[in-house]
Design a protein around this motif. Structure first.
Motif, PDB file in Angstrom:
ATOM      1  N   VAL A   1       0.847  -1.194   0.000  1.00  0.00           N
ATOM      2  CA  VAL A   1       0.000   0.000   0.000  1.00  0.00           C
ATOM      3  C   VAL A   1       0.883   1.245   0.000  1.00  0.00           C
ATOM      4  CG1 VAL A   1      -1.735   1.324   1.291  1.00  0.00           C
ATOM      5  CG2 VAL A   1      -1.965  -1.151   1.074  1.00  0.00           C
ATOM      6  N   ASN A   2       1.929   1.233   0.814  1.00  0.00           N
ATOM      7  CA  ASN A   2       2.855   2.362   0.859  1.00  0.00           C
ATOM      8  C   ASN A   2       3.507   2.585  -0.512  1.00  0.00           C
ATOM      9  OD1 ASN A   2       4.333   4.309   2.673  1.00  0.00           O
ATOM     10  ND2 ASN A   2       6.047   3.252   1.707  1.00  0.00           N
ATOM     11  N   GLY A   3       3.933   1.503  -1.145  1.00  0.00           N
ATOM     12  CA  GLY A   3       4.532   1.603  -2.472  1.00  0.00           C
ATOM     13  C   GLY A   3       3.552   2.143  -3.499  1.00  0.00           C
ATOM     14  N   GLN A   4       2.294   1.751  -3.387  1.00  0.00           N
ATOM     15  CA  GLN A   4       1.267   2.232  -4.316  1.00  0.00           C
ATOM     16  C   GLN A   4       1.036   3.728  -4.136  1.00  0.00           C
ATOM     17  OE1 GLN A   4       0.159   0.454  -6.696  1.00  0.00           O
ATOM     18  NE2 GLN A   4      -1.596   1.555  -7.478  1.00  0.00           N
ATOM     19  N   ILE A   5       0.983   4.180  -2.895  1.00  0.00           N
ATOM     20  CA  ILE A   5       0.793   5.611  -2.628  1.00  0.00           C
ATOM     21  C   ILE A   5       1.977   6.404  -3.177  1.00  0.00           C
ATOM     22  CG2 ILE A   5       0.662   7.357  -0.800  1.00  0.00           C
ATOM     23  CD1 ILE A   5      -0.965   5.240   0.816  1.00  0.00           C
ATOM     24  N   GLU A   6       3.197   5.896  -2.942  1.00  0.00           N
ATOM     25  CA  GLU A   6       4.391   6.562  -3.485  1.00  0.00           C
ATOM     26  C   GLU A   6       4.330   6.636  -5.012  1.00  0.00           C
ATOM     27  OE1 GLU A   6       8.452   6.165  -1.384  1.00  0.00           O
ATOM     28  OE2 GLU A   6       7.478   4.199  -1.225  1.00  0.00           O
ATOM     29  N   TYR A   7       3.955   5.528  -5.637  1.00  0.00           N
ATOM     30  CA  TYR A   7       3.857   5.468  -7.098  1.00  0.00           C
ATOM     31  C   TYR A   7       2.833   6.479  -7.619  1.00  0.00           C
ATOM     32  CZ  TYR A   7       2.644   3.748 -11.733  1.00  0.00           C
ATOM     33  OH  TYR A   7       2.371   3.667 -13.079  1.00  0.00           O
ATOM     34  N   LEU A   8       1.658   6.509  -7.016  1.00  0.00           N
ATOM     35  CA  LEU A   8       0.607   7.425  -7.461  1.00  0.00           C
ATOM     36  C   LEU A   8       1.026   8.890  -7.303  1.00  0.00           C
ATOM     37  CD1 LEU A   8      -2.468   5.549  -5.979  1.00  0.00           C
ATOM     38  CD2 LEU A   8      -1.837   5.730  -8.402  1.00  0.00           C
ATOM     39  N   LEU A   9       1.639   9.219  -6.163  1.00  0.00           N
ATOM     40  CA  LEU A   9       2.102  10.591  -5.953  1.00  0.00           C
ATOM     41  C   LEU A   9       3.172  10.962  -6.977  1.00  0.00           C
ATOM     42  CD1 LEU A   9       2.261  10.713  -2.064  1.00  0.00           C
ATOM     43  CD2 LEU A   9       0.666  11.959  -3.540  1.00  0.00           C
ATOM     44  N   HIS A  10       4.091  10.043  -7.219  1.00  0.00           N
ATOM     45  CA  HIS A  10       5.163  10.275  -8.200  1.00  0.00           C
ATOM     46  C   HIS A  10       4.565  10.555  -9.590  1.00  0.00           C
ATOM     47  CE1 HIS A  10       9.125   9.755 -10.047  1.00  0.00           C
ATOM     48  NE2 HIS A  10       8.536   8.990 -10.938  1.00  0.00           N
ATOM     49  N   GLN A  11       3.600   9.727 -10.000  1.00  0.00           N
ATOM     50  CA  GLN A  11       2.966   9.894 -11.312  1.00  0.00           C
ATOM     51  C   GLN A  11       2.239  11.231 -11.431  1.00  0.00           C
ATOM     52  OE1 GLN A  11       3.382   7.974 -13.998  1.00  0.00           O
ATOM     53  NE2 GLN A  11       4.796   6.823 -12.740  1.00  0.00           N
ATOM     54  N   LYS A  12       1.517  11.609 -10.394  1.00  0.00           N
ATOM     55  CA  LYS A  12       0.777  12.878 -10.434  1.00  0.00           C
ATOM     56  C   LYS A  12       1.719  14.078 -10.434  1.00  0.00           C
ATOM     57  CE  LYS A  12      -3.194  12.800 -10.868  1.00  0.00           C
ATOM     58  NZ  LYS A  12      -3.830  12.781 -12.199  1.00  0.00           N
ATOM     59  N   LEU A  13       2.845  13.992  -9.733  1.00  0.00           N
ATOM     60  CA  LEU A  13       3.833  15.079  -9.766  1.00  0.00           C
ATOM     61  C   LEU A  13       4.399  15.251 -11.169  1.00  0.00           C
ATOM     62  CD1 LEU A  13       5.646  14.448  -6.380  1.00  0.00           C
ATOM     63  CD2 LEU A  13       4.331  16.493  -6.981  1.00  0.00           C
ATOM     64  N   ILE A  14       4.640  14.155 -11.865  1.00  0.00           N
ATOM     65  CA  ILE A  14       5.131  14.232 -13.247  1.00  0.00           C
ATOM     66  C   ILE A  14       4.039  14.805 -14.152  1.00  0.00           C
ATOM     67  CG2 ILE A  14       5.811  12.851 -15.255  1.00  0.00           C
ATOM     68  CD1 ILE A  14       7.297  10.996 -13.266  1.00  0.00           C
ATOM     69  N   GLU A  15       2.825  14.289 -14.041  1.00  0.00           N
ATOM     70  CA  GLU A  15       1.706  14.760 -14.873  1.00  0.00           C
ATOM     71  C   GLU A  15       1.428  16.239 -14.685  1.00  0.00           C
ATOM     72  OE1 GLU A  15      -1.860  12.431 -14.361  1.00  0.00           O
ATOM     73  OE2 GLU A  15      -0.752  10.553 -14.645  1.00  0.00           O
ATOM     74  N   SER A  16       1.614  16.742 -13.482  1.00  0.00           N
ATOM     75  CA  SER A  16       1.333  18.150 -13.205  1.00  0.00           C
ATOM     76  C   SER A  16       2.486  19.078 -13.603  1.00  0.00           C
ATOM     77  CB  SER A  16       1.022  18.342 -11.712  1.00  0.00           C
ATOM     78  OG  SER A  16       2.194  18.145 -10.943  1.00  0.00           O
ATOM     79  N   GLY A  17       3.603  18.470 -14.031  1.00  0.00           N
ATOM     80  CA  GLY A  17       4.760  19.267 -14.419  1.00  0.00           C
ATOM     81  C   GLY A  17       5.585  19.744 -13.246  1.00  0.00           C
ATOM     82  N   ARG A  18       5.327  19.242 -12.073  1.00  0.00           N
ATOM     83  CA  ARG A  18       6.067  19.640 -10.879  1.00  0.00           C
ATOM     84  C   ARG A  18       7.342  18.839 -10.685  1.00  0.00           C
ATOM     85  NH1 ARG A  18       2.814  22.837  -7.507  1.00  0.00           N
ATOM     86  NH2 ARG A  18       0.691  22.960  -8.270  1.00  0.00           N
ATOM     87  N   LYS A  19       7.449  17.724 -11.407  1.00  0.00           N
ATOM     88  CA  LYS A  19       8.642  16.881 -11.316  1.00  0.00           C
ATOM     89  C   LYS A  19       9.004  16.412 -12.710  1.00  0.00           C
ATOM     90  CE  LYS A  19      10.487  12.887  -8.925  1.00  0.00           C
ATOM     91  NZ  LYS A  19      10.315  11.934  -7.854  1.00  0.00           N
ATOM     92  N   LYS A  20      10.301  16.403 -13.007  1.00  0.00           N
ATOM     93  CA  LYS A  20      10.754  15.929 -14.315  1.00  0.00           C
ATOM     94  C   LYS A  20      10.717  14.417 -14.343  1.00  0.00           C
ATOM     95  CE  LYS A  20      13.665  19.855 -15.281  1.00  0.00           C
ATOM     96  NZ  LYS A  20      15.014  20.349 -15.575  1.00  0.00           N
ATOM     97  N   LYS A  21      10.365  13.878 -15.508  1.00  0.00           N
ATOM     98  CA  LYS A  21      10.340  12.441 -15.675  1.00  0.00           C
ATOM     99  C   LYS A  21      11.774  11.920 -15.638  1.00  0.00           C
ATOM    100  CE  LYS A  21       7.999   8.961 -18.379  1.00  0.00           C
ATOM    101  NZ  LYS A  21       7.141   8.713 -19.526  1.00  0.00           N
ATOM    102  N   GLU A  22      11.996  10.892 -14.854  1.00  0.00           N
ATOM    103  CA  GLU A  22      13.351  10.343 -14.683  1.00  0.00           C
ATOM    104  C   GLU A  22      13.670   9.309 -15.725  1.00  0.00           C
ATOM    105  OE1 GLU A  22      13.214   8.978 -10.670  1.00  0.00           O
ATOM    106  OE2 GLU A  22      13.305  10.989  -9.873  1.00  0.00           O
TER     107      GLU A  22
END
Length: 62
Positions: A41-62
Motif C-alpha cells: 500500500v505504501n509503495g502504491q501511494i508513493e507510485y501514485l504521488l510520483h505519477q501525479k507530480l510528473i503529470e502536473s509538471g512539478r517533477k521531471k520524468k526520470e
C-alpha cells in the motif's frame, strides 16, 4: 574494532516518514489496487504521488 551495520531505514534512502490518515474504504481500495500491481500500500501511494507530480509538471520524468 566494531563493524558498523548498515541500516535499511527510510531515512537512509533519503525518504521522509509521516503518518497519513485515510478512511477504511479508501484504504481497502488502495490495498486491492496495490495487490493487483504487486506493490505494498505504501509503495502504491508513493507510485501514485510520483505519477501525479510528473503529470502536473512539478517533477521531471526520470
Amino acid at each position: 574494532m566494531k563493524s558498523e551495520k548498515t541500516q535499511n531505514t527510510p531515512e537512509s534512502k533519503g525518504k521522509k516518514s509521516f503518518v497519513i490518515r485515510i478512511d477504511e474504504s479508501t484504504y481497502k481500495l488502495l490495498e486491492k489496487w496495490a495487490n493487483d500491481e504487486f506493490r505494498s500500500v505504501n509503495g502504491q501511494i508513493e507510485y501514485l504521488l510520483h505519477q501525479k507530480l510528473i503529470e502536473s509538471g512539478r517533477k521531471k520524468k526520470e
